[in-house]
Design a protein around this motif. Structure first.
Motif, mmCIF file in Angstrom:
data_model
loop_
_atom_site.group_PDB
_atom_site.id
_atom_site.type_symbol
_atom_site.label_atom_id
_atom_site.label_comp_id
_atom_site.label_asym_id
_atom_site.label_seq_id
_atom_site.Cartn_x
_atom_site.Cartn_y
_atom_site.Cartn_z
ATOM 1 N N GLU A 264 13.565 13.220 -17.413
ATOM 2 C CA GLU A 264 14.739 13.101 -16.545
ATOM 3 C C GLU A 264 15.279 11.666 -16.570
ATOM 4 O O GLU A 264 14.537 10.708 -16.761
ATOM 5 N N SER A 265 16.575 11.542 -16.367
ATOM 6 C CA SER A 265 17.170 10.218 -16.213
ATOM 7 C C SER A 265 16.778 9.640 -14.863
ATOM 8 O O SER A 265 16.285 10.356 -13.972
ATOM 9 N N ALA A 266 16.997 8.345 -14.678
ATOM 10 C CA ALA A 266 16.668 7.711 -13.404
ATOM 11 C C ALA A 266 17.421 8.375 -12.257
ATOM 12 O O ALA A 266 16.844 8.676 -11.201
ATOM 13 N N ALA A 267 18.718 8.621 -12.452
ATOM 14 C CA ALA A 267 19.522 9.231 -11.387
ATOM 15 C C ALA A 267 19.073 10.648 -11.090
ATOM 16 O O ALA A 267 18.965 11.059 -9.923
ATOM 17 N N SER A 268 18.806 11.431 -12.139
ATOM 18 C CA SER A 268 18.384 12.814 -11.935
ATOM 19 C C SER A 268 17.017 12.882 -11.280
ATOM 20 O O SER A 268 16.792 13.707 -10.379
ATOM 21 N N ALA A 269 16.091 12.034 -11.718
ATOM 22 C CA ALA A 269 14.761 12.026 -11.116
ATOM 23 C C ALA A 269 14.828 11.685 -9.635
ATOM 24 O O ALA A 269 14.146 12.314 -8.809
ATOM 25 N N LEU A 270 15.660 10.724 -9.279
ATOM 26 C CA LEU A 270 15.823 10.347 -7.874
ATOM 27 C C LEU A 270 16.398 11.504 -7.069
ATOM 28 O O LEU A 270 15.883 11.849 -6.000
ATOM 29 N N ASP A 271 17.455 12.117 -7.576
ATOM 30 C CA ASP A 271 18.090 13.223 -6.853
ATOM 31 C C ASP A 271 17.129 14.396 -6.665
ATOM 32 O O ASP A 271 17.048 14.984 -5.588
ATOM 33 N N ALA B 141 0.810 -1.219 0.000
ATOM 34 C CA ALA B 141 0.000 0.000 0.000
ATOM 35 C C ALA B 141 0.841 1.267 0.000
ATOM 36 O O ALA B 141 0.335 2.341 -0.305
ATOM 37 N N ARG B 142 2.138 1.157 0.323
ATOM 38 C CA ARG B 142 2.950 2.355 0.527
ATOM 39 C C ARG B 142 4.199 2.443 -0.345
ATOM 40 O O ARG B 142 4.644 3.546 -0.655
ATOM 41 N N CYS B 143 4.776 1.316 -0.684
ATOM 42 C CA CYS B 143 6.142 1.329 -1.205
ATOM 43 C C CYS B 143 6.302 1.169 -2.712
ATOM 44 O O CYS B 143 7.165 1.819 -3.300
ATOM 45 N N PRO B 144 5.559 0.293 -3.398
ATOM 46 C CA PRO B 144 5.788 0.118 -4.834
ATOM 47 C C PRO B 144 4.973 1.084 -5.688
ATOM 48 O O PRO B 144 3.771 1.269 -5.461
ATOM 49 N N TRP B 145 5.635 1.685 -6.672
ATOM 50 C CA TRP B 145 4.982 2.631 -7.575
ATOM 51 C C TRP B 145 5.434 2.326 -8.996
ATOM 52 O O TRP B 145 6.625 2.230 -9.271
ATOM 53 N N LEU B 146 4.472 2.180 -9.904
ATOM 54 C CA LEU B 146 4.778 1.856 -11.292
ATOM 55 C C LEU B 146 3.910 2.684 -12.225
ATOM 56 O O LEU B 146 2.786 3.032 -11.873
ATOM 57 N N ARG B 147 4.451 2.960 -13.403
ATOM 58 C CA ARG B 147 3.684 3.646 -14.429
ATOM 59 C C ARG B 147 4.070 3.065 -15.786
ATOM 60 O O ARG B 147 5.267 2.999 -16.122
ATOM 61 N N SER B 148 3.071 2.662 -16.535
ATOM 62 C CA SER B 148 3.294 2.036 -17.830
ATOM 63 C C SER B 148 4.149 2.908 -18.745
ATOM 64 O O SER B 148 3.929 4.117 -18.852
ATOM 65 N N SER B 149 5.154 2.289 -19.364
ATOM 66 C CA SER B 149 6.043 2.951 -20.330
ATOM 67 C C SER B 149 6.821 4.111 -19.725
ATOM 68 O O SER B 149 7.338 4.955 -20.457
ATOM 69 N N VAL B 150 6.911 4.148 -18.396
ATOM 70 C CA VAL B 150 7.653 5.210 -17.717
ATOM 71 C C VAL B 150 8.716 4.623 -16.796
ATOM 72 O O VAL B 150 9.915 4.833 -16.987
ATOM 73 N N GLU C 122 6.333 11.232 -7.576
ATOM 74 C CA GLU C 122 7.160 12.365 -7.989
ATOM 75 C C GLU C 122 8.285 11.907 -8.921
ATOM 76 O O GLU C 122 8.565 12.555 -9.944
ATOM 77 N N ILE C 123 8.931 10.817 -8.585
ATOM 78 C CA ILE C 123 9.999 10.305 -9.444
ATOM 79 C C ILE C 123 9.435 9.869 -10.790
ATOM 80 O O ILE C 123 10.025 10.142 -11.847
ATOM 81 N N LEU C 124 8.275 9.225 -10.791
ATOM 82 C CA LEU C 124 7.656 8.821 -12.053
ATOM 83 C C LEU C 124 7.292 10.031 -12.909
ATOM 84 O O LEU C 124 7.457 10.005 -14.135
ATOM 85 N N ASP C 125 6.799 11.092 -12.282
ATOM 86 C CA ASP C 125 6.504 12.316 -13.027
ATOM 87 C C ASP C 125 7.767 12.869 -13.692
ATOM 88 O O ASP C 125 7.745 13.317 -14.851
#
Length: 225
Positions: A62-69, A28-37, A53-56
């Motif tokens: 943004e790259s994976a690293a940049s989105a995380l940061d 309910a809290r931890c996994p987040w997924l978005r199709s083709s993202v 926020e990271i998926l947005d």
């Protein structure tokens, strides 16, 4: 308290997460997924907002690293967070704060990244990545569950786990797999595995029912003609 793996299938483009925790209802809290993202697991002292926020940010280019940061920088207390990310191209990023609980580790592999905290040993995470890589060619959900079972065989968490979840997205707007065991006294990963084995033969049927009801198979339940 939690260990997880996010992964991508290079053959189908599917993205998925498998996760387990000593806490109730980890799905309910931890996994987040978005199709083709992409897919994100936010754990340890969880801030669910990091997932969307990271998926947005990924969807915005943004790259994976940049989105995380960037997502971590918007909120305080990043030292308490543990986050893993994979994007639609299989690029990964991970972060573990200095106050992550107990023995903790994160490791990227081929089209996957695994992480955990309050582990029995750092080798648990290495076993997860190895199991995922060794099962290349199998269905993504099976590969993710293989990694979870490998984690338990390697010692799992320092204490008992009580909840688990498995989610997979394809090119549809909704998850094709979204299964949860919110509480189990004994073995939530084994329960999740059984749930997947029961759901797997019907998975495509539910896609068919959604896209073309005239071709929908029936299962003999009341009102299902």
């Amino acid at each position: 308290m939690t260990f997880s793996i996010v992964g991508r299938c290079p053959e189908t483009g599917q993205l998925g997460i498998a996760i387990s925790s000593s806490s109730i209802a980890v799905g309910a809290r931890c996994p987040w997924l978005r199709s083709s993202v992409g897919a994100v697991s936010t754990q340890n002292i969880t801030l669910p907002a990091l997932g969307p926020e990271i998926l947005d940010l990924l969807e915005g280019g943004e790259s994976a690293a940049s989105a995380l940061d960037k997502a971590l920088s918007r909120h305080g207390y990043s030292q308490y967070r543990q986050v893993t990310v994979i994007d639609m191209d299989g690029q990964t990023a991970h972060f573990t704060g200095s106050k992550a609980l107990g023995v903790n580790h994160a490791l990227a592999g081929e089209s996957c990244v695994a992480a955990g905290n309050l582990l029995s040993d750092q080798a648990v995470i290495e076993a997860m990545v190895r199991a995922f890589e060794d099962s290349a060619g199998e269905a993504l959900a099976d590969r993710l569950l293989s990694a979870m079972n490998a984690a338990m065989s390697a010692g799992g968490e320092a204490g008992p786990v009580h909840s688990a979840a498995l989610s997979v997205v394809s090119d549809l707007l909704w998850p094709i797999v979204d299964l949860r065991v919110d509480w189990s006294e004994q073995d939530p990963i084994a329960d999740l595995d059984k749930l997947w084995q029961a759901y797997r033969p019907q998975m495509q049927d539910y896609v068919t029912r959604a896209l073309d009801p005239t071709k929908a198979p029936t299962y003999g339940v009341p009102g299902d003609e």
